[in-house]
Design an enzyme around this catalytic site. Sequence first.
Site, mmCIF file in Angstrom:
data_model
loop_
_atom_site.group_PDB
_atom_site.id
_atom_site.type_symbol
_atom_site.label_atom_id
_atom_site.label_comp_id
_atom_site.label_asym_id
_atom_site.label_seq_id
_atom_site.Cartn_x
_atom_site.Cartn_y
_atom_site.Cartn_z
ATOM 1 N N CYS A 177 -4.252 10.002 9.073
ATOM 2 C CA CYS A 177 -3.540 10.257 10.314
ATOM 3 C C CYS A 177 -4.242 9.503 11.449
ATOM 4 O O CYS A 177 -5.449 9.638 11.624
ATOM 5 C CB CYS A 177 -3.576 11.757 10.556
ATOM 6 S SG CYS A 177 -3.105 12.208 12.203
ATOM 7 N N GLU A 219 -3.661 -3.969 7.080
ATOM 8 C CA GLU A 219 -2.207 -3.759 7.125
ATOM 9 C C GLU A 219 -1.840 -2.388 7.705
ATOM 10 O O GLU A 219 -1.217 -1.563 7.038
ATOM 11 C CB GLU A 219 -1.605 -3.921 5.728
ATOM 12 C CG GLU A 219 -1.742 -5.326 5.185
ATOM 13 C CD GLU A 219 -1.067 -5.509 3.825
ATOM 14 O OE1 GLU A 219 -0.674 -4.512 3.200
ATOM 15 O OE2 GLU A 219 -0.943 -6.674 3.390
ATOM 16 N N CYS A 251 2.633 9.585 10.418
ATOM 17 C CA CYS A 251 2.168 10.913 10.033
ATOM 18 C C CYS A 251 2.893 11.922 10.921
ATOM 19 O O CYS A 251 3.071 11.684 12.116
ATOM 20 C CB CYS A 251 0.656 10.986 10.240
ATOM 21 S SG CYS A 251 -0.010 12.637 10.023
ATOM 22 N N CYS A 285 2.001 15.298 11.175
ATOM 23 C CA CYS A 285 1.206 16.533 11.186
ATOM 24 C C CYS A 285 1.275 17.197 12.563
ATOM 25 O O CYS A 285 1.746 16.591 13.531
ATOM 26 C CB CYS A 285 -0.247 16.205 10.827
ATOM 27 S SG CYS A 285 -1.138 15.381 12.157
ATOM 28 N N CYS A 304 -0.050 15.099 15.357
ATOM 29 C CA CYS A 304 0.850 14.005 15.764
ATOM 30 C C CYS A 304 2.019 14.549 16.576
ATOM 31 O O CYS A 304 2.469 13.915 17.534
ATOM 32 C CB CYS A 304 1.360 13.240 14.539
ATOM 33 S SG CYS A 304 0.087 12.189 13.807
ATOM 34 N N GLU A 351 -3.440 -13.255 3.392
ATOM 35 C CA GLU A 351 -3.223 -12.857 1.996
ATOM 36 C C GLU A 351 -1.947 -13.463 1.457
ATOM 37 O O GLU A 351 -0.882 -13.355 2.087
ATOM 38 C CB GLU A 351 -3.052 -11.337 1.886
ATOM 39 C CG GLU A 351 -4.281 -10.513 1.929
ATOM 40 C CD GLU A 351 -3.950 -9.038 1.657
ATOM 41 O OE1 GLU A 351 -2.987 -8.741 0.931
ATOM 42 O OE2 GLU A 351 -4.662 -8.185 2.203
ATOM 43 N N TRP A 408 3.191 -5.832 -8.261
ATOM 44 C CA TRP A 408 4.034 -4.781 -7.690
ATOM 45 C C TRP A 408 5.473 -5.228 -7.430
ATOM 46 O O TRP A 408 6.310 -4.398 -7.088
ATOM 47 C CB TRP A 408 3.399 -4.225 -6.404
ATOM 48 C CG TRP A 408 3.012 -5.277 -5.397
ATOM 49 C CD1 TRP A 408 1.787 -5.843 -5.262
ATOM 50 C CD2 TRP A 408 3.842 -5.885 -4.412
ATOM 51 N NE1 TRP A 408 1.798 -6.775 -4.239
ATOM 52 C CE2 TRP A 408 3.044 -6.812 -3.703
ATOM 53 C CE3 TRP A 408 5.180 -5.741 -4.044
ATOM 54 C CZ2 TRP A 408 3.555 -7.595 -2.659
ATOM 55 C CZ3 TRP A 408 5.682 -6.520 -3.007
ATOM 56 C CH2 TRP A 408 4.869 -7.432 -2.338
ATOM 57 N N GLU A 419 -4.547 -2.462 -9.278
ATOM 58 C CA GLU A 419 -4.156 -3.867 -9.138
ATOM 59 C C GLU A 419 -4.808 -4.756 -10.188
ATOM 60 O O GLU A 419 -5.009 -5.949 -9.971
ATOM 61 C CB GLU A 419 -4.460 -4.342 -7.710
ATOM 62 C CG GLU A 419 -3.565 -3.627 -6.714
ATOM 63 C CD GLU A 419 -3.737 -4.068 -5.277
ATOM 64 O OE1 GLU A 419 -4.840 -4.523 -4.920
ATOM 65 O OE2 GLU A 419 -2.771 -3.948 -4.508
ATOM 66 N N LYS A 420 -5.111 -4.174 -11.339
ATOM 67 C CA LYS A 420 -5.846 -4.962 -12.338
ATOM 68 C C LYS A 420 -5.012 -6.104 -12.912
ATOM 69 O O LYS A 420 -5.558 -7.034 -13.490
ATOM 70 C CB LYS A 420 -6.395 -4.069 -13.446
ATOM 71 C CG LYS A 420 -5.383 -3.352 -14.302
ATOM 72 C CD LYS A 420 -6.121 -2.509 -15.353
ATOM 73 C CE LYS A 420 -5.170 -1.781 -16.267
ATOM 74 N NZ LYS A 420 -4.370 -0.757 -15.571
ATOM 75 N N PHE A 421 -3.697 -6.034 -12.734
ATOM 76 C CA PHE A 421 -2.879 -7.152 -13.208
ATOM 77 C C PHE A 421 -2.344 -8.013 -12.071
ATOM 78 O O PHE A 421 -1.439 -8.815 -12.256
ATOM 79 C CB PHE A 421 -1.730 -6.643 -14.092
ATOM 80 C CG PHE A 421 -2.221 -6.078 -15.399
ATOM 81 C CD1 PHE A 421 -3.040 -6.841 -16.230
ATOM 82 C CD2 PHE A 421 -1.916 -4.787 -15.782
ATOM 83 C CE1 PHE A 421 -3.527 -6.323 -17.422
ATOM 84 C CE2 PHE A 421 -2.397 -4.262 -16.971
ATOM 85 C CZ PHE A 421 -3.208 -5.030 -17.793
HETATM 86 C C1 GAL Z 1 -1.599 -6.306 0.287
HETATM 87 C C2 GAL Z 1 -2.865 -5.498 0.501
HETATM 88 C C3 GAL Z 1 -3.921 -5.865 -0.508
HETATM 89 C C4 GAL Z 1 -3.346 -5.889 -1.890
HETATM 90 C C5 GAL Z 1 -2.173 -6.832 -1.917
HETATM 91 C C6 GAL Z 1 -1.526 -6.956 -3.273
HETATM 92 O O1 GAL Z 1 -0.495 -5.749 0.932
HETATM 93 O O2 GAL Z 1 -3.375 -5.720 1.787
HETATM 94 O O3 GAL Z 1 -4.983 -4.933 -0.429
HETATM 95 O O4 GAL Z 1 -2.945 -4.614 -2.256
HETATM 96 O O5 GAL Z 1 -1.190 -6.363 -1.033
HETATM 97 O O6 GAL Z 1 -0.449 -7.835 -3.252
#
Ligand code: GAL
Length: 680
Positions: free
Chosen positions: A117, A152, A157, A159, A162, A307, A315, A355-357
């Site tokens: 929060c 990011e 929240c 609560c 808030c 990034e 994902w 996130e191992k893959f």
């Molecule tokens: C971003 C995040 C990272 C990682 C990445 C995976 O949004 O900041 O920590 O999770 O996605 O794509």
Amino acid sequence: MAGWQFPGIAHGADYYPEQWLDRPEILEADLEMMVKARVNLVTLGVFAWAMEEPEEGVFRFDWLRERLDALHARGIRVLLATPSGARPNWLAEKYPEVQRVGEDRRRNLPGMRMNHCYTSPVYRRLTQRIDTELARRFARHPAVVGWHISNEYHGECHCPLCQEAFRGWLQRRYGTLERLNAAWWTGFWSKHYTDWRQIASPSSLGERALPALRVDWLRFVTDQTRDFMSMEVEAVRPFNPVLPVTTNMIGRLIEIDTPRFRDLLDVAALDIYPEWGSGDDAAVADAAAMEHDLTRCLLDKPYLLLETTPSMTNWQAVGQPKRPGMHMLCAMQAIAHGADAFMMFQWRKARGGFEKFHGAVVSHDGRDDTRVFREVAETGARLARLGELKGSVTHAQAALIFDWNNRWAIGACKGPREGIDPDGEALAHYRALAALGIDVDVIDSEHGLDDYRLVCAPMLYMLKSGVAERLERFVCGGGTLLMTCFSALTDESDLCFDTGAPGPLRKLLGLRVEELDTLYPHQRNRVRFAPDGPLGGMEAAECDFWCEILHAETAETAAVYESDYYRGMPAVTRNRFGDGEAWYLGTRLGLDALRKVHASLSARAGIALQASGLSKGVRVHCREKDGVRYLFLLNFGDEPGNATIPPCVNLETGQPAGGMMVVPARQALVFRQAAFHARD
Ligand code: GAL
């Protein structure tokens, strides 16, 4: 004032060495491979709170100092992160108030990240303390070149803390309940508030039929996030005031009015994961490009791409590795749009966890003889050769207004039909301009307009105060404005103008809107351009989704509807106003017709194209510095593409260039054009 002083273009990745502290050989191998991959910057410490403060008040920074020293010894610089994006379990256990509460008023259990929060005094106090401890030790470490504040920021929240803060925010905004009731139009459905305590955040279990409440709630969420961020910035800043501050943002993915972060940042930053291969890559590229431009325009100067994946994500629906060449092209796209850094998530793939893959420069096998590593290293080497681009800026002559308040207001609005998509509408106009090779600034409605010849404000449904006047001034001074259907309906409180649409823009646009016809998916209309009108020569085009029934007052009719009860009535108009022109598009056109409209308007507005004859999938961008213009040609297509450009030299080969150039599929070329006149 701190600024981004990095020498050349930064290249690197998020680095999480804390996962391998018991494997010194891996830590050493990583450093060697970073040098090979031409990594010159890493982001360190994102989510490292539990390592840095294993117990409340017990700090452990030796491992971080060792990593910083080791990176420094290899000449690799560091963007040091504050760890507030994820809390240690001890914190979550001891202070349950830090866990977020959902709109259904249920408190999350400990776990996950971004589960905190922004109002909680405990979370603020502990964040401030860890940030201070971090900054006290490392703000002057020679490897550290900037602060990466949290990660990011997003989410909301609901609560009790808030809710209370929201009511305080409303009291400051409206002063009295009377004013709030008037602004929210609570006379309808007996929604009149008689006590501030009756006000609560929107919820699917409660109030979800008060659009103005929703818009104000999201404004509050933005301000609360901003306030939290400001606390973090203030915690680290004093320890080295010249160290620049940034935070990685995710563009339009979040409901945060990021222009409100403007004054907290020294340099803006973007994370982006385009789904290459999911369809037409030129379309994917344009959607990504719009995010790049949005980020650049936050501070109107070079930004950092912090990034993107070197290969795939874990994902997205389909985690597809980037095809050969695409990684380099992504890097060139970022640089072309004004980035001074190209960074990846992540350096080394985790062996376990969520996130191992996820793609990484180095995979589980720890090898550097892979396709991904090679492409990353080639990209790093190329960026090193392009160092002179650093600090060059984009001088776009066209701007697209994209405004979060507007997006929220449209999102909160019931009707007049489903599927109203301000983002899609903005992107369609953006794509039309991009296909013509026009650099576009993507700005919020409070951004200055003086630098532009053409401003496109698609579906600007909500006119925040001052915007109408600014648009008028822009056109009066000679600018060309294009507005579209479903615009200028409400004021900053989301109250419909009692003069109808387009409210205060009636004089500027020279028209009024009588009715809005919305079409079923199978229905179509067509617009016919008046042969002697300002768009004479354009072929009739199909339109769909909705058709506004317009009355041209001082405006000229450029096109009329071909059928239905408003056949022959204006669909596209142009109003001369002062020294400029205000155009209105009362319906939705396909991309092809939209491109022709923009071609005509940009030419009328006097926008000089840097390249012509672009093949489908080829995009052009410019950066400028010290009297030199850098021209980028990017080809997102699967076939070689063409573009005709002025005489210049290929920046990388030194060869003279100009005229019709062929850009190989999925490649980028960069040219240098000396001694041009600014804004030619
Ligand atoms: C971003 C995040 C990272 C990682 C990445 C995976 O949004 O900041 O920590 O999770 O996605 O794509």
